[in-house]
Design a protein around this motif. Structure first.
Motif, short mmCIF file in Angstrom:
data_model
loop_
_atom_site.label_atom_id
_atom_site.label_comp_id
_atom_site.label_asym_id
_atom_site.label_seq_id
_atom_site.Cartn_x
_atom_site.Cartn_y
_atom_site.Cartn_z
N LEU A 66 41.01 50.38 41.35
CA LEU A 66 40.13 50.71 40.23
C LEU A 66 40.97 51.39 39.16
O LEU A 66 41.42 52.52 39.33
N ASN A 67 41.19 50.67 38.07
CA ASN A 67 41.93 51.22 36.95
C ASN A 67 40.93 51.67 35.90
O ASN A 67 40.22 50.85 35.32
N LEU A 68 40.87 52.98 35.66
CA LEU A 68 39.82 53.51 34.78
C LEU A 68 40.21 53.47 33.31
O LEU A 68 39.38 53.68 32.44
N LYS A 69 41.51 53.22 33.03
CA LYS A 69 41.92 53.14 31.63
C LYS A 69 41.36 51.88 31.00
O LYS A 69 41.22 50.87 31.65
N TRP A 70 41.04 51.96 29.70
CA TRP A 70 40.46 50.82 29.02
C TRP A 70 41.50 49.73 28.75
O TRP A 70 42.58 50.07 28.32
N PRO A 71 41.30 48.44 28.97
CA PRO A 71 40.10 47.89 29.61
C PRO A 71 40.14 48.10 31.12
O PRO A 71 41.21 47.93 31.71
N PRO A 72 39.03 48.45 31.76
CA PRO A 72 39.04 48.69 33.20
C PRO A 72 39.40 47.43 33.97
O PRO A 72 39.09 46.32 33.53
N SER A 73 40.10 47.61 35.11
CA SER A 73 40.46 46.45 35.93
C SER A 73 40.58 46.89 37.37
O SER A 73 40.26 48.04 37.70
N GLY A 74 41.03 46.00 38.22
CA GLY A 74 41.17 46.31 39.63
C GLY A 74 40.13 45.59 40.47
O GLY A 74 39.22 44.94 39.94
N ALA A 75 40.28 45.73 41.80
CA ALA A 75 39.44 44.97 42.73
C ALA A 75 37.95 45.24 42.51
O ALA A 75 37.13 44.32 42.54
N LEU A 76 37.61 46.51 42.27
CA LEU A 76 36.20 46.85 42.11
C LEU A 76 35.61 46.16 40.88
O LEU A 76 34.50 45.63 40.92
N ILE A 77 36.37 46.15 39.79
CA ILE A 77 35.91 45.49 38.57
C ILE A 77 35.85 43.98 38.78
O ILE A 77 34.91 43.32 38.33
N ASN A 78 36.88 43.45 39.51
CA ASN A 78 36.85 42.01 39.79
C ASN A 78 35.58 41.62 40.55
O ASN A 78 35.01 40.56 40.32
N ASN A 79 35.17 42.50 41.48
CA ASN A 79 33.96 42.19 42.22
C ASN A 79 32.73 42.18 41.33
O ASN A 79 31.78 41.43 41.58
N ILE A 80 32.75 43.01 40.27
CA ILE A 80 31.62 42.96 39.32
C ILE A 80 31.62 41.59 38.62
O ILE A 80 30.57 40.96 38.46
N LEU A 81 32.82 41.12 38.24
CA LEU A 81 32.91 39.77 37.66
C LEU A 81 32.36 38.72 38.63
O LEU A 81 31.62 37.82 38.24
N TRP A 82 32.75 38.86 39.90
CA TRP A 82 32.26 37.92 40.91
C TRP A 82 30.74 37.95 40.99
O TRP A 82 30.10 36.93 41.07
N ILE A 83 30.19 39.16 41.00
CA ILE A 83 28.73 39.27 41.12
C ILE A 83 28.06 38.60 39.92
O ILE A 83 27.14 37.80 40.07
N LEU A 84 28.57 38.89 38.71
CA LEU A 84 27.95 38.33 37.52
C LEU A 84 28.08 36.82 37.47
O LEU A 84 27.09 36.09 37.32
#
Lengths: 302, 301
Positions: A66-84
Motif C-alpha cells: 500500500l503506497n499512500l503517496k499520490w497516486p496511490p498504488s500497491g496490492a491493496l489498490i490493485n484489488n480495488i481495481l479488480w473489484i471495480l
C-alpha cells in the motif's frame, strides 16, 4: 433417550469431515493469526513483534502493498481495481449475454463458447493470454492487429508496463469468469415471470424500458450474489497473477492474495506474509457474513 | 398484478393486430441485431484459445516466422510439438500424476461430505445448525490463511511430498462445498421415506447407503465432476503443499515450462492443450452436470 442416541450417531457421521476441517482449515487459520505477530525469516518465526507487521502493511511502509503517496498504488489498490473492473465487467457482460442471447437459435452454442474458459485451469488461461498479449509481431494477435491498422506504431507491452498490466490481467480474468456470471444470470432471467414482460410490451413499452424497469430490479438478488462471488474470487486470486506476471513488472500487478504467496514462499517472510493473510481474511469477513445470512434466509423460506 | 395484466388484454382487436404486426417486425430486427452482437462476443471469446490451438499444431520454424492467423496462407500442420512435450518434457508423467492426485481427491470429499451432509440434513441433534453455518463461513475462508501451518503439520507427521499429503489437503479443502451442496439436496428428499425406514428398524447407516445415496446420484454426479475439474486445474495447492517435483501435476509442469522456456510457443501451446484435454472431454460429455455443480454454490475456492 432417542435424542441422545441420535446425537451420538450424528456426531459420528460428522466426525471424519470435522476432523479434517479442523486440522486443515480452522486450526491452521488460528495458527496463522498467531504467526502474524511474529517477525523474521524462516518457517517458524520466533521474534514477537506485536502489531509491527500490520503497521508496516497498512501504514504505507511497504509501497508494494500500500503506497499512500499520490497516486496511490500497491496490492491493496490493485484489488480495488479488480473489484471495480473485474467484478463489474463479469456482471455487466454476463448479464448482457444472458439477456441478448435469450431465445436466439444459436443461444446454446454462444453460451457454451463463453463458458468454456471456466473449465480450463488458470495456468492454461495464462498461457493463452501471454500468447495473445505478446509484443512479438509473429505471436501476439493484439499487437499484430494494432500494427495492421496503424503501421509503424510500437507494440504495446501489455504485461510489461506498470500502467497497463493490471487492466490486461483483469481482461484475462473477465475472459475466464464471465461464463459463471452468464450462467447464473441467464438461469435467473429465464425464470422471470414472462407474463409481466409480455404485458408491458403489449402496452407499448420498448425492450429497453422493459429491461431497466422490470427485468433488472427483479434480478437484483442474483446480481448481488454474482458480484459478491466475483469480489471474493478477486481477493483470493493468486494463480493468474503468479503465472502471467509473477506480480511484475516491479511488483505493480500484485494482489493481496498474491502478496501473501510472494512474501512467504519467495521472500521467506512467514510472519509478515501471515499478517497479509489475516488482512485478506478480515476483508473477506463481511462476505462470509453475507453468505451465512443468505443461506439462513433460504433455509427459513423453505 | 393480475388485474393489470387482464386490462392489457382488452382493447379493440384492430389496435392489437396492427401493433402486433409492427412489433413482430421490430422483434425480427432485434433478433438479427442480438445475433450479430452475440456472434462478435463469441468470436472475441473463441479467438485467443483458437490461436493457441492452431499454434500447437504448427512446425516450430513457422511459429517463429509468421503469426498463426497466417495459417491459411501457409497451411502446414504437425503433431511434433505434442510428441516433444509428452516425451522429452515428461508431460506424460505429469499427466499420470494429475490422475493420481485427482481421483482420490474427488472420491474422498464426496464420501466424507455425504456422511456429514446426511447428519446435518436428516438427523436431529443439538449443534447441527452451528456446524452447518460454520461450514458456510469456511467456504469463504482464503486458503492463504492455512498453507504454512499445513506444511508444518505435514512435516511433523512425515507426510511431506507424499501422495497422501495432497489427497488429504484437497479432501479437506473440498469438503465445505461438498457438505453444502449435498446437504441442500438431502434436505429436499421426502422425510416420510426416511421415517418409514426408521420404523422398519433400519439403522441410520443403512438408510444412508440404501436410500439416500441411490436417490442422490444426480447431485453426486454434479459434485463429482465439479470437484474433479477443480482439483485437476489446481495449481496453488500442488505448488505449495506437494513439495516433490516427481509428483507434480500438469498445471505445475506447465507453469515450470512457462518460466523456463517463456518463448518456446510450440511447447507451451501443446503443453497447455495437453493439460486442458481432460477438462474439455469432461465438459463436452457432461456439460449439464458440471454447470449445475458450479452454479449450486459459486463460492468455492
Amino acid at each position: 433417550m432417542k435424542v441422545k442416541r441420535d446425537s451420538i450417531q450424528g456426531w459420528l457421521f460428522l466426525a471424519p469431515a470435522l476432523i479434517l476441517l479442523v486440522a486443515y482449515l480452522v486450526y491452521p487459520c488460528l495458527s496463522t493469526l498467531k504467526m502474524s505477530f511474529y517477525g523474521g525469516q524462516g518457517f517458524s518465526p520466533k521474534r514477537f513483534v506485536g502489531f509491527a507487521n500490520y503497521a508496516r502493511l497498512l501504514g504505507g511502509g511497504d509501497s508494494l502493498f500500500l503506497n499512500l503517496k499520490w497516486p496511490p498504488s500497491g496490492a491493496l489498490i490493485n484489488n480495488i481495481l479488480w473489484i471495480l473492473f473485474f467484478a463489474g465487467g463479469t456482471v455487466v457482460i454476463g448479464l448482457a449475454i444472458a439477456v441478448l442471447a435469450d431465445g436466439l437459435r444459436l443461444e446454446k452454442i454462444f453460451k457454451s463458447l463463453i463458458f468454456l474458459p471456466m473449465i480450463i485451469s488458470a495456468t492454461a488461461a495464462s498461457v493463452i493470454f501471454r500468447f495473445l498479449y505478446s509484443p512479438d509481431p509473429h505471436i501476439g494477435l493484439l499487437n499484430a492487429f494494432i500494427s495492421s491498422i496503424s503501421p509503424g506504431k510500437k507494440p504495446i507491452p501489455w504485461l510489461g508496463s506498470t500502467d497497463i498490466v493490471n487492466i490486461a490481467l483483469i481482461g484475462a480474468g473477465i475472459w475466464i469468469w464471465t461464463g459463471l456470471s452468464m450462467t447464473v444470470l441467464s438461469a435467473a432471467y429465464k425464470s422471470l415471470d414472462r407474463e409481466i414482460l409480455e404485458a408491458a410490451k403489449v402496452d407499448g413499452a420498448s425492450s429497453w424500458t422493459c429491461f431497466w424497469r422490470i427485468s433488472l430490479p427483479m434480478l437484483e438478488d442474483q446480481i448481488v450474489f454474482v458480484a459478491i462471488t466475483m469480489i471474493i474470487n478477486s481477493l483470493k486470486l493468486v494463480d493468474l497473477v503468479l503465472v502471467m506476471t509473477g506480480g511484475g513488472p516491479m511488483g505493480s500487478s500484485r494482489t493481496i492474495g498474491f502478496s501473501f504467496y510472494w512474501e512467504v514462499f519467495n521472500n521467506n517472510l512467514v510472519g509478515y506474509g501471515s499478517a497479509i493473510a489475516m488482512i485478506l481474511l478480515i476483508l473477506l469477513i463481511p462476505f462470509m457474513v453475507f453468505q451465512v445470512r443468505r443461506i439462513k434466509a433460504q433455509e427459513s423460506y423453505q | 398484478m393480475s388485474l393489470e395484466v387482464s386490462s392489457y388484454q382488452q382493447g379493440s382487436d384492430h389496435q392489437v393486430a396492427s401493433s402486433r404486426r409492427s412489433a413482430s417486425s421490430r422483434r425480427a430486427w432485434g433478433r438479427a441485431l442480438r445475433t450479430i452482437i452475440m456472434l462478435t462476443l463469441a468470436l472475441i471469446w473463441f479467438i485467443p484459445a483458437f490461436g493457441l490451438f492452431i499454434t500447437s499444431l504448427r512446425p516450430q520454424s513457422d511459429i517463429a516466422t509468421s503469426g498463426w492467423w497466417r495459417i491459411f496462407a501457409v497451411p502446414r500442420f504437425t503433431f511434433e510439438n505434442y510428441s516433444i512435450v509428452l516425451g522429452s518434457h515428461n508431460f506424460s508423467t505429469n499427466f499420470l500424476n494429475s490422475f493420481i492426485i485427482t481421483i482420490p481427491s474427488t472420491i474422498l470429499p464426496i464420501a466424507l461430505g455425504a456422511l456429514a451432509a446426511y447428519a446435518l440434513a436428516c438427523m436431529n441433534f443439538r449443534g447441527r445448525n452451528f456446524v452447518f453455518f460454520s461450514v458456510i463461513a469456511i467456504l469463504v475462508l482464503p486458503l492463504q490463511t492455512t498453507w504454512v501451518p499445513v506444511l508444518r503439520m505435514q512435516s511433523r507427521f512425515h507426510m511431506t511430498g507424499s501422495w497422501i499429503s495432497i489427497w488429504l489437503a484437497h479432501t479437506a479443502y473440498g469438503l465445505p462445498f461438498a457438505i453444502f451442496l449435498l446437504r441442500t439436496f438431502f434436505a429436499e428428499l421426502p422425510k416420510e421415506l426416511l421415517e418409514a425406514a426408521r420404523i422398519d428398524g433400519h439403522s441410520e447407516f443403512s438408510i444412508f447407503c440404501k436410500i439416500v445415496i441411490p436417490l442422490s446420484v444426480p447431485a453426486i454426479a454434479s459434485l463429482g465432476i465439479f470437484q474433479f475439474v477443480w482439483v485437476w486445474n489446481d495449481l496453488m495447492n500442488a505448488l505449495v503443499l506437494l513439495q516433490n517435483p516427481k509428483k507434480f501435476p500438469l498445471t505445475v509442469a506447465l507453469q515450470g515450462l512457462l518460466g523456463q522456456y517463456g518463448s518456446e510457443w510450440n511447447l507451451l501451446a501443446s503443453g497447455a492443450f495437453v493439460s486442458m484435454s481432460i477438462p474439455l472431454v469432461v465438459f463436452f460429455l457432461l456439460q449439464r452436470y458440471f454447470v449445475r455443480g458450479l452454479t449450486a454454490g459459486a463460492v468455492k475456492g
